[in-house]
Design an enzyme around this catalytic site. Structure first.
Site, PDB file in Angstrom:
ATOM      1  N   THR A  93     -14.798   5.521   6.335  1.00  0.00           N
ATOM      2  CA  THR A  93     -15.563   4.876   5.271  1.00  0.00           C
ATOM      3  C   THR A  93     -16.105   3.552   5.816  1.00  0.00           C
ATOM      4  O   THR A  93     -15.664   3.087   6.870  1.00  0.00           O
ATOM      5  CB  THR A  93     -14.673   4.615   4.049  1.00  0.00           C
ATOM      6  OG1 THR A  93     -13.539   3.881   4.481  1.00  0.00           O
ATOM      7  CG2 THR A  93     -14.200   5.908   3.417  1.00  0.00           C
ATOM      8  N   TYR A 120       0.832  -1.204   0.000  1.00  0.00           N
ATOM      9  CA  TYR A 120       0.000   0.000   0.000  1.00  0.00           C
ATOM     10  C   TYR A 120       0.869   1.257   0.000  1.00  0.00           C
ATOM     11  O   TYR A 120       0.663   2.174  -0.810  1.00  0.00           O
ATOM     12  CB  TYR A 120      -0.924  -0.031   1.225  1.00  0.00           C
ATOM     13  CG  TYR A 120      -1.964   1.062   1.238  1.00  0.00           C
ATOM     14  CD1 TYR A 120      -3.064   1.012   0.394  1.00  0.00           C
ATOM     15  CD2 TYR A 120      -1.851   2.145   2.114  1.00  0.00           C
ATOM     16  CE1 TYR A 120      -4.028   2.009   0.405  1.00  0.00           C
ATOM     17  CE2 TYR A 120      -2.806   3.142   2.134  1.00  0.00           C
ATOM     18  CZ  TYR A 120      -3.899   3.072   1.282  1.00  0.00           C
ATOM     19  OH  TYR A 120      -4.846   4.064   1.293  1.00  0.00           O
ATOM     20  N   LYS A 169       1.154   4.065  -2.949  1.00  0.00           N
ATOM     21  CA  LYS A 169       0.741   5.456  -2.730  1.00  0.00           C
ATOM     22  C   LYS A 169       1.923   6.426  -2.893  1.00  0.00           C
ATOM     23  O   LYS A 169       1.739   7.547  -3.365  1.00  0.00           O
ATOM     24  CB  LYS A 169       0.078   5.602  -1.357  1.00  0.00           C
ATOM     25  CG  LYS A 169      -1.242   4.806  -1.226  1.00  0.00           C
ATOM     26  CD  LYS A 169      -2.279   5.227  -2.267  1.00  0.00           C
ATOM     27  CE  LYS A 169      -3.652   4.628  -1.985  1.00  0.00           C
ATOM     28  NZ  LYS A 169      -4.669   5.052  -2.966  1.00  0.00           N
TER      29      LYS A 169
HETATM   30  P1  NAD Z   1     -13.888   2.304  -0.222  1.00  0.00           P
HETATM   31  O1  NAD Z   1     -13.512   0.859  -0.097  1.00  0.00           O
HETATM   32  O2  NAD Z   1     -15.094   2.799   0.490  1.00  0.00           O
HETATM   33  O3  NAD Z   1     -13.991   2.713  -1.765  1.00  0.00           O
HETATM   34  C1  NAD Z   1     -13.075   2.261  -2.722  1.00  0.00           C
HETATM   35  C2  NAD Z   1     -13.848   1.897  -3.980  1.00  0.00           C
HETATM   36  O4  NAD Z   1     -12.902   1.469  -4.979  1.00  0.00           O
HETATM   37  C3  NAD Z   1     -14.847   0.745  -3.779  1.00  0.00           C
HETATM   38  O5  NAD Z   1     -16.126   1.106  -4.222  1.00  0.00           O
HETATM   39  C4  NAD Z   1     -14.256  -0.379  -4.622  1.00  0.00           C
HETATM   40  O6  NAD Z   1     -15.245  -1.225  -5.217  1.00  0.00           O
HETATM   41  C5  NAD Z   1     -13.479   0.405  -5.680  1.00  0.00           C
HETATM   42  N1  NAD Z   1     -12.473  -0.439  -6.320  1.00  0.00           N
HETATM   43  C6  NAD Z   1     -11.596  -1.293  -5.727  1.00  0.00           C
HETATM   44  N2  NAD Z   1     -10.865  -1.915  -6.658  1.00  0.00           N
HETATM   45  C7  NAD Z   1     -11.282  -1.455  -7.874  1.00  0.00           C
HETATM   46  C8  NAD Z   1     -10.930  -1.731  -9.212  1.00  0.00           C
HETATM   47  N3  NAD Z   1      -9.973  -2.627  -9.504  1.00  0.00           N
HETATM   48  N4  NAD Z   1     -11.564  -1.074 -10.198  1.00  0.00           N
HETATM   49  C9  NAD Z   1     -12.542  -0.186  -9.919  1.00  0.00           C
HETATM   50  N5  NAD Z   1     -12.935   0.114  -8.672  1.00  0.00           N
HETATM   51  C10 NAD Z   1     -12.309  -0.521  -7.659  1.00  0.00           C
HETATM   52  O7  NAD Z   1     -12.604   3.079   0.302  1.00  0.00           O
HETATM   53  P2  NAD Z   1     -12.259   4.646   0.388  1.00  0.00           P
HETATM   54  O8  NAD Z   1     -11.727   4.859   1.743  1.00  0.00           O
HETATM   55  O9  NAD Z   1     -13.340   5.509  -0.115  1.00  0.00           O
HETATM   56  O10 NAD Z   1     -11.010   4.666  -0.610  1.00  0.00           O
HETATM   57  C11 NAD Z   1     -10.882   5.573  -1.679  1.00  0.00           C
HETATM   58  C12 NAD Z   1      -9.424   5.899  -1.848  1.00  0.00           C
HETATM   59  O11 NAD Z   1      -8.950   6.582  -0.677  1.00  0.00           O
HETATM   60  C13 NAD Z   1      -8.515   4.678  -2.022  1.00  0.00           C
HETATM   61  O12 NAD Z   1      -7.553   4.959  -3.023  1.00  0.00           O
HETATM   62  C14 NAD Z   1      -7.844   4.547  -0.665  1.00  0.00           C
HETATM   63  O13 NAD Z   1      -6.579   3.925  -0.751  1.00  0.00           O
HETATM   64  C15 NAD Z   1      -7.733   5.999  -0.263  1.00  0.00           C
HETATM   65  N6  NAD Z   1      -7.549   6.244   1.167  1.00  0.00           N
HETATM   66  C16 NAD Z   1      -8.513   5.880   2.063  1.00  0.00           C
HETATM   67  C17 NAD Z   1      -8.290   6.118   3.425  1.00  0.00           C
HETATM   68  C18 NAD Z   1      -9.292   5.763   4.484  1.00  0.00           C
HETATM   69  O14 NAD Z   1      -9.001   5.919   5.679  1.00  0.00           O
HETATM   70  N7  NAD Z   1     -10.486   5.297   4.148  1.00  0.00           N
HETATM   71  C19 NAD Z   1      -7.093   6.716   3.833  1.00  0.00           C
HETATM   72  C20 NAD Z   1      -6.157   7.082   2.879  1.00  0.00           C
HETATM   73  C21 NAD Z   1      -6.398   6.832   1.538  1.00  0.00           C
END
Ligand code: NAD
Length: 258
Positions: free
Chosen positions: A192, A157, A161
């Site tokens: 989330t 991860y 990133k």
């Molecule tokens: P989430 O799991 O709620 O949403 C992520 C979405 O991406 C899901 O709907 C999933 O189906 C979709 N997805 C996964 N693999 C895929 C693929 N191969 N093709 C198309 N869609 C795909 O999570 P989130 O927290 O909303 O994450 C969104 C972004 O934010 C991600 O890149 C995650 O790494 C990043 N992020 C999240 C957090 C956190 O604390 N939630 C922190 C830092 C970064």
């Protein structure tokens, strides 16, 4: 609410859940026609429903962001149907498992890199030419505080990133003179559905994490989505190649005065 995205076409990936869903709703509430992409078709249908019930306009697309065929087909569809692309939020991502490097399954490592990093490369590869033909635009790529730190157990991860941060800078450098701004977003601890479920399973860790955040809470997905929308808006017209950290102060470093 301003309608500054009126007449604009915006693509959001990972729009079936979490930050992507909230960004799709926010772009739409500001007048954009939103292409919502995800692998999760049920999630996409819910996002579309939320947008339409609020009076917005959206199209949904079942897309695996790691597949060049899926991504190129989607961008061809956007060009054919909408004729332009003004903003893209490359946000889909996965966390992967938690293992020390010596135990990290190589296939899992490759999968996280494909979904989180190759996807951003592919997204921009096909978005940039259409944006150029549209007369310019803005891209926001979702990185993470793991683009700045070294969270134990999360090598894939963090590597993915950090890679998103680097790709963002290169894309910004290559495209600034073409009227396309490229930036990244680095969320911290965002409540989330996945994070809420993990917290319920491991409340002690969740409490520890929250205590370590200067804001003493996680963010709501909409608070992060708002930053992505701002980066893609004309209000950020001179912001290029930056990674905007939205983490409640998690990465300030140092210690609180007791
Ligand atoms: P989430 O799991 O709620 O949403 C992520 C979405 O991406 C899901 O709907 C999933 O189906 C979709 N997805 C996964 N693999 C895929 C693929 N191969 N093709 C198309 N869609 C795909 O999570 P989130 O927290 O909303 O994450 C969104 C972004 O934010 C991600 O890149 C995650 O790494 C990043 N992020 C999240 C957090 C956190 O604390 N939630 C922190 C830092 C970064």
């Amino acid at each position: 609410m301003t309608e500054d995205f009126n007449g604009k076409v915006v693509l959001v990936t990972g729009a079936g859940s979490g930050i992507g869903r909230e960004a799709a709703r926010a772009f739409s509430s500001r007048g954009a026609y939103v292409y919502a992409a995800d692998v999760n078709e049920n999630g996409l249908a819910e996002t579309e429903d939320l947008i339409v019930r609020a009076g917005g306009k959206a199209a949904i697309a079942r897309v695996d962001v790691a597949s060049e065929e899926d991504v190129s087909t989607l961008l061809a569809r956007i060009e054919r149907d909408a004729g332009r692309l003004d903003a893209a939020f490359n946000n889909a991502g996965i966390t992967g498992g938690t293992y020390r490097i010596e135990d990290y399954p190589t296939d899992d490592f490759d999968r996280v890199l494909r979904v989180n990093l190759r996807s951003v490369f592919l997204g921009m590869k096909y978005q940039l030419p259409l944006m150029k033909r549209s007369g310019g635009g803005a891209i926001c790529n979702t990185a993470s505080v793991a683009a700045l730190t070294g969270p134990g157990g999360m090598s894939a991860y963090a590597a993915s990133k950090h890679g998103v941060h680097g790709l963002t800078r290169v894309a910004a450098m290559e495209n600034a003179a073409h009227g396309i701004r490229v930036n990244a977003l680095a969320p911290g601890w965002i409540e989330t559905p996945m994070v809420v479920a993990n917290s319920a399973q491991n409340p002690a860790f969740a409490e520890l994490a929250r205590t370590a955040i200067p804001a003493k809470r996680g963010a709501q997905p909409a608070e992060v989505a708002a930053a992505a929308v701002w980066l893609c808006s004309s209000a950020a017209s001179y912001v290029i190649g930056q990674m905007l950290v939205v983490d409640g102060g998690m990465t300030i470093g140092g210690f609180e005065l007791q």
